[in-house]
Design a protein around this motif. Structure first.
Motif, short mmCIF file in Angstrom:
data_model
loop_
_atom_site.label_atom_id
_atom_site.label_comp_id
_atom_site.label_asym_id
_atom_site.label_seq_id
_atom_site.Cartn_x
_atom_site.Cartn_y
_atom_site.Cartn_z
N HIS B 393 0.84 -1.19 0.00
CA HIS B 393 0.00 0.00 0.00
C HIS B 393 0.88 1.24 0.00
CE1 HIS B 393 -2.98 2.95 0.76
NE2 HIS B 393 -2.69 3.11 2.03
N THR B 394 0.57 2.17 -0.91
CA THR B 394 1.27 3.45 -0.95
C THR B 394 0.33 4.53 -0.44
OG1 THR B 394 0.57 3.60 -3.26
CG2 THR B 394 2.84 2.89 -2.85
N HIS B 395 0.69 5.16 0.67
CA HIS B 395 -0.12 6.30 1.15
C HIS B 395 0.02 7.46 0.16
CE1 HIS B 395 -0.27 5.19 5.72
NE2 HIS B 395 -0.23 4.11 4.97
N GLY B 396 -1.07 8.19 -0.03
CA GLY B 396 -0.99 9.44 -0.79
C GLY B 396 -0.78 9.28 -2.28
N HIS B 397 -0.75 8.06 -2.77
CA HIS B 397 -0.47 7.84 -4.20
C HIS B 397 -1.20 6.62 -4.71
CE1 HIS B 397 2.98 10.11 -2.69
NE2 HIS B 397 3.12 10.59 -3.92
N LYS B 398 -1.56 6.67 -5.98
CA LYS B 398 -2.02 5.48 -6.68
C LYS B 398 -1.08 5.22 -7.85
CE LYS B 398 -6.99 5.12 -5.73
NZ LYS B 398 -6.96 5.75 -4.41
N PRO B 399 -0.13 4.31 -7.67
CA PRO B 399 0.78 4.00 -8.77
C PRO B 399 0.11 3.13 -9.83
CG PRO B 399 1.48 2.91 -6.74
CD PRO B 399 0.17 3.55 -6.46
N THR B 400 0.75 3.04 -10.98
CA THR B 400 0.23 2.25 -12.09
C THR B 400 1.11 1.03 -12.32
OG1 THR B 400 -0.66 4.23 -13.11
CG2 THR B 400 -0.35 2.33 -14.56
N ILE B 401 0.46 -0.13 -12.42
CA ILE B 401 1.20 -1.37 -12.69
C ILE B 401 1.51 -1.42 -14.18
CG2 ILE B 401 1.08 -3.89 -12.62
CD1 ILE B 401 -1.08 -3.50 -10.35
N THR B 402 2.79 -1.41 -14.53
CA THR B 402 3.17 -1.42 -15.95
C THR B 402 3.62 -2.80 -16.43
OG1 THR B 402 5.46 -0.81 -15.44
CG2 THR B 402 3.91 1.00 -15.85
N HIS B 403 4.20 -3.61 -15.52
CA HIS B 403 4.73 -4.92 -15.91
C HIS B 403 4.40 -5.94 -14.82
CE1 HIS B 403 7.35 -2.06 -18.01
NE2 HIS B 403 7.79 -3.03 -18.81
#
Ligand SMILES: [Cu+2]
Ligand SMILES: [Cu+2]
Lengths: 243, 521
Positions: B393-403
């Protein structure tokens, strides 16, 4: 760790700053910039020598690096633990540190004797000692006080091994250490001179767990001053003093 | 609560109870008042500094060494730039003085010819050794060649390490492992199409191999020898004191892994696993072959720099100290083998430490914080080397799964979310955007990132611990790499006593000890 009383334990230490044992020049230790560009200095090997280590060609690399700290400064101040006048020669196969052929210890009137030792190292030499996995072909060598000892160190394994002796006088041997190391199978020869006092010196390979798993030995000068613990074939584990 | 005196009749009890609840009972009796014991002062013990002062601050600066550009690294414990230069150039292309600035052996990393004429070496020869950390000794109960994962915590580990020279410790007076010898096993980076030789020089007392997981490699070498590192199908184990070379020329780029395949359930979990990254082929692209301890990549590849401002390698693993401390239970290699392979029961394993890049909180804050700034793209390469699912879980961010597992996802399949599931041995590449649009980022700050399976944020069942780390914007970072937090003091977590469960968890916020330790407990 009774066998090397000078080794202390510290929880957090410098990370990498003094990581080279005794071979970083003083200025580099102070600045931390050990890898400055030095135009004009030869490359160690050229790129064409790719995989030269498999060929074991002699590239005649034999440089001596001298630190600049004298007697009395070792282990304190800006000399750090690493650089007190260390000298070394190194090529792609082997390294010899703190070699001493000529400086006679101040307590010795002269060199008493020239001794030649051959030491073999490898897994094969652990076979005589159950429960170990690496070994030297002997775990004790006896020499006379003030003798000059020339060691031919032969590694029969395909991994690194060392023959490292501790507790020598620091004014002659930075950190009190004389050290030989082979990068793999092969041999190297080096010389050092012991002082007059009768003592058992720790000899080991300092690669992680090699000492514990068989590569521990002693160099006995004169009558010595008692066996070190946990030497295969000689002594058992250290018993701490009763409180 | 008023105590009700019992009578022999159940009905009377019921009546009396009811009366008591209604407050109408004047017959209630009670014990005499006794003041509960006071809180005792619990010694916090020695508290370590957030950042050891022995680090040379110039190591954090952007710099060029031996022609190698090295990015700024504002961590408390940045990687030594001299080492990074050696990892990019190769130990064979350094001057003696430059090589002496590292602890690498002369043949640790030999970079040879430029086979495709595009300005970078394509012949790469890597030499690895196997190191034991926090191992045993017949003469001392203290661990040997120490590596602390959290204050005072030293379970036994094995790790692959680049071939070094000299002492295993940082100097003669110390028992602390030198900086090349650490957990996790280093990330190995090569370029797509490189002719790679990996020689395992087994310096450890047990047999090991290298299995390339997800990395394009032939099953057999040109000389017919097995190349897959699986003892039961491919070739013999590399016995103590022996050397063996694996050969590969990977055609596919991506985030992969390597690990020992001998008694894998034990050897992998002991630490013999690392990231193996194949970078896309580009002109003039010598890559940083080792990333010691994973973490910040200070010399990213050309392809990564095309799309990203910074890059971090993140390796997660869990630790059952019962397994790990077997190596200190005896000095006899036969007994260690028996205990580990025939007595220890993986089915009864209870992981108690959870590591990110070889450390647990708070040490993760010294070297595994993700430093960033607004409007950046940060590449995260994640390997879960542990036994259970990682819910990152990343607080404050929604990262994108690229691979996934080194294979790029089609654009429509690239999911943006804030809990990323990573199974055992899986790799996930993330694009962390710090654009403050309320979706990808909520703006500057100090944001945690951690395993949200809760157990993963414990150390010996104490919280906060485990793999907690932080995403820190530069404006929230001190020059010494310390996040400028504004909550409770972090200092209690830097004491061994805290993780030995001796200290009430809120001591620092509770000077009167109202939530502290009652005397006599
Ligand atoms: Cu050895
Ligand atoms: Cu293994």
């Amino acid at each position: 760790m009774n066998d090397s009383p000078e080794r202390k334990f510290s929880a957090i230490g410098p990370r990498g700053l003094f990581s080279s044992i005794g071979v970083i020049a003083l200025s580099q230790l102070v600045s931390g910039h050990a890898l400055a560009n030095e135009p004009g200095e030869e490359q160690l090997f050229r790129a064409e020598a790719y995989d030269a280590s498999e060929q074991r060609t002699d590239l005649a690399i034999d440089k001596t690096m001298e630190g600049s700290c004298g007697e009395g400064k070792c282990g304190e101040g800006k000399c750090g633990e690493g650089s007190c006048g260390s000298n070394m020669r190194m090529d792609e196969l082997a390294m010899v540190m703190n070699e001493n052929k000529d400086n006679i210890p101040k307590d010795c009137p002269q060199i008493s004797e020239d001794i030649k030792l051959t030491v073999k190292a490898g897994r094969e030499y652990s076979l005589g000692h159950n429960g170990t996995i690496f070994g030297f072909d002997a775990n004790e060598w006896r020499v006379s006080p003030c003798s000059r000892i020339t060691v031919t160190f032969i590694n029969e394994d395909q991994v690194r091994h060392q023959w490292m002796i501790h507790g020598l006088p620091k004014y002659l041997y930075p950190q009190g250490m004389y050290h030989m190391e082979l990068n793999g199978e092969g041999q190297v020869t080096g010389t050092f001179i012991v002082p007059s006092n009768e003592k058992n010196y720790l000899v080991h390979c300092d690669i992680a767990q090699h000492m514990e798993k068989g590569m521990k030995a002693q160099l006995v000068v004169g009558k010595g001053d008692g066996n070190l613990p946990s030497i295969p074939g000689i002594s058992g584990a250290y018993i701490p003093p009763a409180e | 609560m008023i105590k009700i005196k019992y009578t022999s009749s159940l009905s009377v009890v019921v009546v009396t109870l009811l009366a008591g609840l209604l407050g109408a009972c004047d017959k209630a009796t009670y014990e005499p008042y006794k003041e509960p014991p006071p809180s005792i002062k619990v010694e916090q013990g020695e508290v370590q500094a957030f950042c050891p002062e022995t680090i040379d601050p110039t190591w954090r600066e952007a710099q060029t060494i031996a022609g190698v550009e090295i990015q700024e690294s504002r961590l408390c414990l940045p990687d030594n730039p001299s080492d990074i230069a050696a990892f990019v150039r190769g130990t064979n292309n350094l001057t003696m003085t430059q090589l002496m600035g590292t602890q690498l052996s002369t043949d640790a990393l030999v970079k040879g010819r430029d086979l495709d004429g595009d300005g970078d070496p394509d012949e790469i020869h890597i030499r690895l050794e196997v190191v034991e950390l926090n191992g045993g000794s017949p003469d001392s109960s203290d661990p040997m060649t120490t590596f602390e994962i959290a204050p005072g915590v030293k379970p036994g580990f094995w790790a692959f390490a680049p071939k070094t020279r000299g002492m295993a410790t940082e100097n003669f007076e110390s028992n602390v492992a030198n900086s090349m010898l650490r957990l996790p096993s280093p990330t190995i980076r090569v370029e797509q199409g490189d002719k790679v030789t990996i020689t395992l020089e087994n310096s450890h007392y047990f047999p090991h191999t290298i299995h390339l997981h997800g990395v394009d490699h032939p099953y057999v070498k040109e000389n017919g020898e097995g190349n897959d590192g699986v003892p039961q199908t491919s070739g013999p184990m590399i016995m103590p004191g022996q050397r063996f070379s694996y050969e590969l020329q990977p055609r596919h780029a991506g985030t992969m892994a390597y690990h020992c395949h001998v008694q894998t359930g034990a050897h992998l979990l002991m630490g013999l696993i690392g990231l193996f990254v194949i970078e896309e082929n580009r002109p003039n692209n010598p890559v940083q072959t080792f990333n010691i301890g994973a973490g910040h990549v200070r010399h990213p590849s050309v392809a990564v720099r095309e799309s990203y401002d910074r890059e971090y390698d993140l390796l997660y693993i869990d630790t059952d100290t019962e397994l790990h401390n077997i190596i200190r239970s005896s000095n006899d290699v036969r007994k260690i083998a028996k205990s580990m392979n025939r007595e220890y029961k993986l089915s009864e394993s209870t992981p108690d430490y959870f590591l990110l890049n070889g450390r647990s909180f708070p040490y993760t804050l010294r070297e595994s914080i993700i430093v960033t700034a607004p409007d950046e793209n940060v590449k995260l390469r994640i390997l879960n080397a542990g036994t259970s699912m990682l819910a990152l879980h990343t607080h404050g961010h929604k990262p994108t799964i690229t691979h996934y597992d080194g294979v790029e996802l089609a654009e429509a399949a690239q999911v943006t979310r804030d809990v990323i599931m990573v199974g055992s041995a899986q790799r996930v590449d993330l694009k962390l955007s710090t654009h403050n649009d309320g979706l990808h980022s909520y703006g500057e700050g100090i944001w945690l990132y951690h395993d949200h399976t809760e157990l993963g944020i414990t150390s010996n069942n104490m919280m906060p611990g485990g793999n907690i780390a932080t995403i820190v914007y530069e404006s929230y970072l001190s020059p010494e790499g310390m996040p400028k937090t504004q909550g409770v003091s972090l200092m209690p977590y830097f004491s061994p006593e805290y993780y030995q469960r001796k200290v009430p968890v809120w001591s620092a916020s509770d000077p009167d000890g109202q939530l502290g330790e009652p005397q006599g407990e």
